[in-house]
Structures are given as structure tokens and as C-alpha cells.
Scaffold this motif. Sequence first.
Motif, PDB file in Angstrom:
ATOM      1  N   PHE A 197       0.913  -1.202  -0.086  1.00 46.11           N
ATOM      2  CA  PHE A 197      -0.153  -0.021   0.065  1.00 46.11           C
ATOM      3  C   PHE A 197       0.876   1.067  -0.135  1.00 46.11           C
ATOM      4  CE2 PHE A 197      -2.609   3.364   1.470  1.00 46.11           C
ATOM      5  CZ  PHE A 197      -3.851   3.097   1.160  1.00 46.11           C
ATOM      6  N   TRP A 198       1.032   1.943  -1.108  1.00 46.96           N
ATOM      7  CA  TRP A 198       1.539   3.281  -1.145  1.00 46.96           C
ATOM      8  C   TRP A 198       0.878   4.482  -0.525  1.00 46.96           C
ATOM      9  CZ3 TRP A 198       6.502   3.741  -2.086  1.00 46.96           C
ATOM     10  CH2 TRP A 198       7.004   5.252  -2.288  1.00 46.96           C
ATOM     11  N   LEU A 199       1.356   5.115   0.519  1.00 47.69           N
ATOM     12  CA  LEU A 199       0.705   6.259   0.981  1.00 47.69           C
ATOM     13  C   LEU A 199       0.850   7.603   0.258  1.00 47.69           C
ATOM     14  CD1 LEU A 199       1.866   6.150   4.790  1.00 47.69           C
ATOM     15  CD2 LEU A 199      -0.347   5.526   3.979  1.00 47.69           C
ATOM     16  N   ARG A 200      -0.499   8.115  -0.141  1.00 46.12           N
ATOM     17  CA  ARG A 200      -0.226   9.382  -0.816  1.00 46.12           C
ATOM     18  C   ARG A 200       0.067  10.330   0.013  1.00 46.12           C
ATOM     19  NH1 ARG A 200      -6.383   9.574  -3.984  1.00 46.12           N
ATOM     20  NH2 ARG A 200      -5.971   7.678  -5.264  1.00 46.12           N
ATOM     21  N   PRO A 201       0.712  11.369  -0.431  1.00 46.75           N
ATOM     22  CA  PRO A 201       1.462  12.560   0.325  1.00 46.75           C
ATOM     23  C   PRO A 201      -0.083  13.309   0.918  1.00 46.75           C
ATOM     24  CG  PRO A 201       2.609  12.713  -1.872  1.00 46.75           C
ATOM     25  CD  PRO A 201       1.400  11.334  -1.806  1.00 46.75           C
ATOM     26  N   SER A 202       0.137  13.681   2.285  1.00 40.65           N
ATOM     27  CA  SER A 202      -1.026  14.198   2.921  1.00 40.65           C
ATOM     28  C   SER A 202      -0.402  15.319   4.016  1.00 40.65           C
ATOM     29  CB  SER A 202      -1.912  13.308   3.581  1.00 40.65           C
ATOM     30  OG  SER A 202      -1.352  12.433   4.372  1.00 40.65           O
ATOM     31  N   ARG A 203      -1.283  16.050   4.326  1.00 45.38           N
ATOM     32  CA  ARG A 203      -0.772  16.939   5.310  1.00 45.38           C
ATOM     33  C   ARG A 203      -0.716  16.437   6.707  1.00 45.38           C
ATOM     34  NH1 ARG A 203      -2.753  19.667   9.773  1.00 45.38           N
ATOM     35  NH2 ARG A 203      -1.931  21.903  10.262  1.00 45.38           N
ATOM     36  N   ALA A 204       0.701  16.592   7.192  1.00 48.12           N
ATOM     37  CA  ALA A 204       0.917  16.042   8.367  1.00 48.12           C
ATOM     38  C   ALA A 204       0.993  17.626   9.517  1.00 48.12           C
ATOM     39  CB  ALA A 204       2.514  15.630   8.797  1.00 48.12           C
ATOM     40  N   PRO A 205       0.322  17.688  10.463  1.00 50.32           N
ATOM     41  CA  PRO A 205       0.334  18.826  11.622  1.00 50.32           C
ATOM     42  C   PRO A 205       1.668  19.295  12.049  1.00 50.32           C
ATOM     43  CG  PRO A 205      -1.074  16.931  12.381  1.00 50.32           C
ATOM     44  CD  PRO A 205      -0.192  16.152  11.384  1.00 50.32           C
TER      45      PRO A 205
END
Length: 416
Positions: A197-205
Motif C-alpha cells: 500500500f503506497w501512502l499518498r502525500p497528505s498534510r501532517a500537523p
Amino acid sequence: MTPLTAAGAAPTRETYFFLSYAHSAPVRSARTETDVWVRRFFADLSNEVGRLASPRPGVEIGFIDQHIPPGADVKAALAGALGAAQVFVPLYSPGYFNRPWALGEQKSFLARLLTAAGAGSVPPVVAAEHVAPVLWIPIPSWEAHPELDAALALGRDVPEYAENGMRALCMLNAYQDQYRVLLGRLARRIVEPTQRFWLRPSRAPALDEVSRQTSADPAFVVAVLAPTRDRPPQGREPSSYAERSSLWRPFGALQELPLAEYAASTAERLGLPVRTTDFADAEDLLEIRPGVVLIDPWITELPGGVSTLRAAARALPQWAVPLVVTDADDPRDAQRSADLARLALGVLQDAGMTRARWVGRMDEFAGLMPTLVTEARRLYLKHGAVFPASGPGTRPPSLRTPVPSSFKAPEVPDEE
């Protein structure tokens, strides 16, 4: 690793892993950087992951904060990197669990995973596979941290790992066989989840969102003695100045944040809540807290500026470390700044501030700050006053009143 932009923007490329660790305080007798073995481990792990991973266009292997340029917005850069990494690799040590900065990186990545799982874009079981902890330095048996179980699982069949930690295995030739076994195992632990499973880039706090270090009662002070925009030195470009001294930017476009913020970030990485302030407002804090004082030598060009600097130097306690800062690459004022820096150093040293130093470049400033923060803290532990709880007839010591020599704080070694 392609470095981040000086603006601290999120990396343009995704990474297989983000390496998180607790920054160590510099050791006075050390001839190498304190975290040299973290750097070595990162390089070894990157090579191993690169060997196992299937090439993906535009994807880098790993991220470590040592690659962030000195003038970048460090916290913004870290948030961007955490949002673009596939696997989070924390190096657990006693210091890791005592440093809000290191724990903040972990909380930020976990918050990103939780948000993605809540949105249905990442299955919860899959999300758990994207954290791969390592026992870097053994944790005392009386400290209970549930996170350690996953770190110990990496080397259940390698007793030297649980006994000594990965750092010792990395450092010592006698453990190189065990080190290589665990390095390969960790690399597979990083690569295999990305194949499923490849994580899509997303916002990290941002770190401040997940791990707030209050400055109401700071453990460290960064004070700035510099002119302000409404009263710049004659002939000096006013763009470096702002409405407050603490917002001073001596390196112009090479720094994304005020200089004091970079010093504060260094102290926060070492586990110290920080207050940044104008020197004019710092007296009460510096009486009872260690700190660094950042000095613009152009202050001496203002009317009465030399007298102001001399009075400030005489008022400083032993645990306030002065640093004169100039821009050695300034095409207009570099030579004049250097002359004024030598003048300022002479004033400081004549007033007894023999620890005063001078830097002329942003990378020099960033490299020196961990040493200055640690030096100020050690001086405070050695010379700072220990006084009873407030009550009738008692008050904290003042810069205007010498601290009685009978009041000494014990020397306390820094944690790993």
C-alpha cells in the motif's frame, strides 16, 4: 537527498522513510558532531532500502533533518517531510521520550495516518505497518513505554540488540554481523508495506500543533540586542530590522525566520521550552534562566550605543552567553560590520564576557547554536542561585545584586 528549499517548502519528492531521533547535547571534549552515529546509521539504512526498493520515479530513499538548509523554516520543512514519507522510523532512547520535539514528530506522523484512516484512504491495519521503531539506546527498566515492544520485536533473536541498542551495534566492530542482520531486517520492514500500500502525500500537523511547549515559564531564553526599524543605524539598510529587536534578520533572504527563532528551535530540540524576547525585556528572565544573547554590532553606531552595550555586558549573569552576528557576505557593509563586530567583542570582553563569540554566516550560526545552548545551561547549573520558596524576606537574585557565592547548583550531566 535533494535538500529542501530555503523557504522551508515541503519536499517535491516523496521518501520511503523519515528518520526521527532525539538530538544530543554537544560534549565539550568531543571532536566530532554529537549525532555522528545517527548520520552513519541513516546512510547505511538508506543504502539498504535503496537496494531492496523497486525504483519509483521522483521518490527519494530517506529523510533526516540534518539535510534541512540552515535558513529554512525548520518546523515547516519537517511537516512537509512527514507528510511525504511512507514509513516513520523513530530511534528510541531515554532522551526521545523526554523531548517534546522528537515526540512531536511521531505525533504528527500518527495524526496524519489517523486522518487518512478516518477518511477511508488508508486501512487502519495498513496504517500501523507504516511505523517501524528502533531501540537506539536501552531504556532504563523502571521506565514503562508501550512503544518499546515494537522496537524490541525487531531483534528478539539478537540479545546484543536489546542489551546495547542499535547505536552500539552501529559503532562497534564486534557487533557488525548483528548490525547488518538487523539493518537488512529494518530495510525490509520499510519496503514491504510500501509494496502492499503506497501512502499518498497528505498534510501532517506542524510540531506546534501536536506538541506545544509553553513559554510561560521557559527553561531557556533567547534575547536580542539590535536596533529596530524605526531607529536604524545611519547608512544601514533598514530591511534587516523590524518593530522589535527579537525580529532581527541579519542574513536577509537567506533566512526564512527571525534569527532568534533558529536559536529557539535548537533549544527546543534539546528539550528546553524557550522564550524569545528583546534584550530590554529580558532582565528578569535572565536572572533566573540560562540563555544566549544575540547582538547586532551595529547597535554601537546608535547614539550612546557603545555605552548601552557596555552596560548590558556588565549586567549579564555568567550563564548568559553573548554571540555577535554579522553578514560576512553583505556586498555593501561586510567590512564595516566586521570592524564593528571587533569593537563589540572588545566591549564585551572588557566587561568580563570572555565567552563572547562572533559568527558571520548562517551555516556557522546554525552549527554553533547547539554548543552555545549547552554551554549556557551548564553554566547555569554550575553558577545559578538556588533560593528557597518565596515568602517574607526572600526574593530571587537580581542582576543588580551579586549572587551569594554560597548558593551553588550542582553540575548535572545532560541526558542522551
